[in-house]
Write an enzyme that holds these catalytic residues in place. Structure first.
Site, PDB file in Angstrom:
ATOM      1  CG  HIS B 166      -0.194   0.267   2.527  1.00 34.75           C
ATOM      2  ND1 HIS B 166       0.635  -0.674   3.122  1.00 34.75           N
ATOM      3  CD2 HIS B 166      -0.158   1.347   3.350  1.00 34.75           C
ATOM      4  CE1 HIS B 166       1.123  -0.181   4.251  1.00 34.75           C
ATOM      5  NE2 HIS B 166       0.665   1.054   4.413  1.00 34.75           N
ATOM      6  CD  GLN B 168       0.468   6.771   4.863  1.00 36.92           C
ATOM      7  OE1 GLN B 168      -0.232   7.671   5.319  1.00 36.92           O
ATOM      8  NE2 GLN B 168       1.428   6.203   5.552  1.00 36.92           N
ATOM      9  CG  PHE B 287      22.380   4.479  11.294  1.00 37.55           C
ATOM     10  CD1 PHE B 287      21.239   4.520  12.073  1.00 37.55           C
ATOM     11  CD2 PHE B 287      22.970   3.255  11.045  1.00 37.55           C
ATOM     12  CE1 PHE B 287      20.703   3.357  12.605  1.00 37.55           C
ATOM     13  CE2 PHE B 287      22.442   2.089  11.575  1.00 37.55           C
ATOM     14  CZ  PHE B 287      21.305   2.137  12.358  1.00 37.55           C
TER      15      PHE B 287
HETATM   16  O1  LIG Z   1      30.187   6.920  13.788  1.00 44.74           O
HETATM   17  P1  LIG Z   1      30.525   6.469  12.398  1.00 44.74           P
HETATM   18  O2  LIG Z   1      30.662   4.987  12.338  1.00 44.74           O
HETATM   19  O3  LIG Z   1      31.684   7.215  11.813  1.00 44.74           O
HETATM   20  O4  LIG Z   1      29.270   6.828  11.447  1.00 44.74           O
HETATM   21  C1  LIG Z   1      28.037   7.267  11.888  1.00 44.74           C
HETATM   22  O5  LIG Z   1      28.004   8.699  11.896  1.00 44.74           O
HETATM   23  C2  LIG Z   1      28.230   9.314  10.627  1.00 44.74           C
HETATM   24  C3  LIG Z   1      28.133  10.824  10.807  1.00 44.74           C
HETATM   25  O6  LIG Z   1      26.873  11.240  11.273  1.00 44.74           O
HETATM   26  C4  LIG Z   1      27.230   8.797   9.577  1.00 44.74           C
HETATM   27  O7  LIG Z   1      27.588   9.287   8.316  1.00 44.74           O
HETATM   28  C5  LIG Z   1      27.201   7.260   9.532  1.00 44.74           C
HETATM   29  O8  LIG Z   1      26.179   6.829   8.674  1.00 44.74           O
HETATM   30  C6  LIG Z   1      26.970   6.711  10.941  1.00 44.74           C
HETATM   31  O9  LIG Z   1      27.012   5.295  10.903  1.00 44.74           O
HETATM   32  O1  LIG Z   2       2.120   5.329   7.977  1.00 41.36           O
HETATM   33  P1  LIG Z   2       1.790   6.102   9.182  1.00 41.36           P
HETATM   34  O2  LIG Z   2       1.554   5.218  10.373  1.00 41.36           O
HETATM   35  O3  LIG Z   2       0.701   7.117   8.978  1.00 41.36           O
HETATM   36  O4  LIG Z   2       3.090   6.985   9.582  1.00 41.36           O
HETATM   37  C1  LIG Z   2       4.344   6.847   8.998  1.00 41.36           C
HETATM   38  O5  LIG Z   2       4.468   7.758   7.906  1.00 41.36           O
HETATM   39  C2  LIG Z   2       4.318   9.137   8.237  1.00 41.36           C
HETATM   40  C3  LIG Z   2       4.494   9.956   6.970  1.00 41.36           C
HETATM   41  O6  LIG Z   2       5.761   9.765   6.389  1.00 41.36           O
HETATM   42  C4  LIG Z   2       5.308   9.541   9.331  1.00 41.36           C
HETATM   43  O7  LIG Z   2       5.020  10.851   9.771  1.00 41.36           O
HETATM   44  C5  LIG Z   2       5.231   8.611  10.548  1.00 41.36           C
HETATM   45  O8  LIG Z   2       6.248   8.928  11.467  1.00 41.36           O
HETATM   46  C6  LIG Z   2       5.383   7.153  10.076  1.00 41.36           C
HETATM   47  O9  LIG Z   2       5.249   6.278  11.179  1.00 41.36           O
END
Ligand SMILES: O=P(O)(O)O[C@H]1O[C@H](CO)[C@@H](O)[C@H](O)[C@H]1O
Ligand SMILES: O=P(O)(O)O[C@H]1O[C@H](CO)[C@@H](O)[C@H](O)[C@H]1O
Lengths: 323, 323
Positions: B166, B168, B287
């Site tokens: 699905h 939205q 991340f």
């Molecule tokens: O702490 P790391 O392993 O260098 O890396 C982490 O922080 C970075 C900076 O925010 C991000 O780009 C990576 O995706 C996250 O895994």
């Molecule tokens: O699918 P839901 O439960 O409405 O909600 C999901 O999508 C939304 C829109 O991207 C986000 O704001 C929510 O945090 C996420 O859980």
């Protein structure tokens, strides 16, 4: 329809620091949650573990052995996203294929020799040592780089695999997007209103109180009016502080650096952003996904509701215990 | 130092659609990963489960029972972030406390009656029914709302708890941040260069080929030069398409709507963004945390490397099986 209630009626709020908007739909908190549940933070972290590359005496990925440090400890990231000597990309002047050089330094900073602590569990003098080290690194790296970003990725949900208390410091030869944006908006605000944006904002929040989380003689913590993350907070000094050198003994600055060191930065105000990923509890996070990525950030409780919940938390940390 | 190699040497790239930059540090792919590992997507989803509120014949949160639908099925989100009738926020003209009305509609659209399918596992005629329904909803909601955002949150890692296929559809009385940004950059590009930004870009990528993932007579899929997510892709039509009504039988548009229906939108080009959260495998995600949130997005492999990996994937879906 009835009269407008921010906690009942969706609306958008303007973020003057980023020049964009957030959708606030507080009634969404009534929605049941059947989605992903995160693991709670690890509780049984050993104080010292020689297989953890951040511990005193442990060996790191590059074979180096950490000293028996007793306070903070700073070293170069073994897998840095920024290095001092990357060559210049080949010139290509097409506006749709623009690249530029990126040079810099990535450092890791341990806050404390023990792995079973986090900043809020540390003693005041130990925390002060961390802030002094931040200031020192900002001066050192800021001498040549225009931006020094200090950040902590805290917990597995924020991509951090190592429970040892630490942060990162990335300095770059460019002003990153967020810094550039906040520089523009703060500069414009000073021009238009004659007072730095975040100084004016801090004064108003100190009076209004509804988004205030905690305050003391030097600092305020608020859930900003335009907060995007459910429990996002903003740390602000009470007076105008834009450079490290200006700080009193109890304050520290991480303001513009490098080529900006000599420039007029009267518009800038020192501040720290906290973006906790949580929504409902320690294990149910807010997902910033489809609508947020493609259209606009959306939040499920008002900043005022979040501030109230944060204010009513006990003074004592939930993991505090005699050391 | 040596000569510049994008896959060896960090650099920044400009995103002309968002007017910002991404840091590319491909050498970071050598970094070992000890962080969070995601659960692989659920494999044993039952085709029909009456306790799943998206299935034909199942009851939803509000007590309504779904019809025995056999193709797509659209209903109003039971916990909508946008509702048609929210009252206007009280006027407050302080530039640091600006709110505005947010009105709209949130719909949920099931792609298919079976829970054990996803879009790529559906038959062509079934997918075509989805696209026709998107077009229909865009016309219907776009008649009164300036923006209609269609999005799919796919998988638990993207906050989706329900395996039933699905998406939205959220329509709003405001142009969300991303739409406003892309509207400005595309408008400016047309003014400066006399050709829509994404049309010029698609033509160049079709020639250069290094970021091309797949193409046919009507469409291109590329990993954009400025991609932020490791395997982010961009779907682009080959010809200039800015409104739904212009689409040939094999094309569909989701361009500006509402008050913009009559306006000159020659700068806009229909496109779809795909932001998969993965980095190393189906269970190790990228991340976007501290540096990304506070400073600037950073990626660990080049868009060209990502495109190459995507191109070499088998034609057949990994879960394809006789139905
Ligand atoms: O702490 P790391 O392993 O260098 O890396 C982490 O922080 C970075 C900076 O925010 C991000 O780009 C990576 O995706 C996250 O895994
Ligand atoms: O699918 P839901 O439960 O409405 O909600 C999901 O999508 C939304 C829109 O991207 C986000 O704001 C929510 O945090 C996420 O859980």
């Amino acid at each position: 329809v009835g009269s407008f209630q921010p906690s009942e009626h969706q609306h958008v709020r303007y973020n003057p620091l980023r020049d964009d908007w957030v959708l606030v739909s507080a009634h969404r908190m009534r929605r049941p949650w059947q989605g992903q549940v995160e693991k709670p933070p690890q509780e049984d972290v050993p104080r010292c573990d020689l297989s953890n590359p951040l511990c005193p005496g442990a060996a790191r990925a590059n074979g180096e052995v950490n000293p028996q440090y007793t306070s903070t400890f700073v070293f170069d990231n073994d897998f840095p996203a920024l290095q001092p000597d990357a060559p210049e990309p080949d010139a290509c002047n097409h506006p749709l294929f623009r690249a530029a050089s990126a040079r810099g330094v990535c450092k890791v900073m341990c806050f404390h020799p023990w792995s079973d602590l986090t900043l809020p569990l540390m003693a005041l003098a130990e925390i002060r040592a961390v802030i002094d080290k931040w200031a020192e690194l900002t001066v050192e790296l800021g001498a040549s780089y225009p931006w020094v970003q200090i950040f902590e990725n805290k917990g597995a949900v924020m991509g951090c695999s190592n429970p040892h208390p630490h942060c990162q410091v990335w300095a770059s030869n460019f002003l990153p997007n967020e810094a550039r944006l906040e520089d523009r908006t703060q500069r414009q605000h000073l021009q238009e209103r004659g007072v730095p944006l975040l100084l004016e904002y801090a004064r108003l929040e100190a009076q209004r109180k509804e988004r205030l989380v905690v305050e003391n003689a030097d600092w305020l913590v608020v859930v900003p009016y335009w907060a995007v993350w459910p429990f996002q907070t903003l740390l602000l000094p009470r007076r105008h502080v834009c450079r490290l050198q200006e700080l009193s003994d109890s304050e520290r600055d991480s303001a513009p650096t490098g080529p900006h060191l000599g420039a007029d930065c009267g518009h800038w105000q020192l501040h720290a952003h906290y973006y906790p990923p949580l929504l409902r509890s320690a294990t149910v996070r807010k997902f910033m996904v489809g609508y947020e990525m493609l259209a606009q950030a959306q939040r499920d409780l008002t900043p005022e509701q979040a501030a109230e919940r944060l204010r009513t938390l006990p003074e004592e940390h939930y993991r505090a215990r005699p050391r």
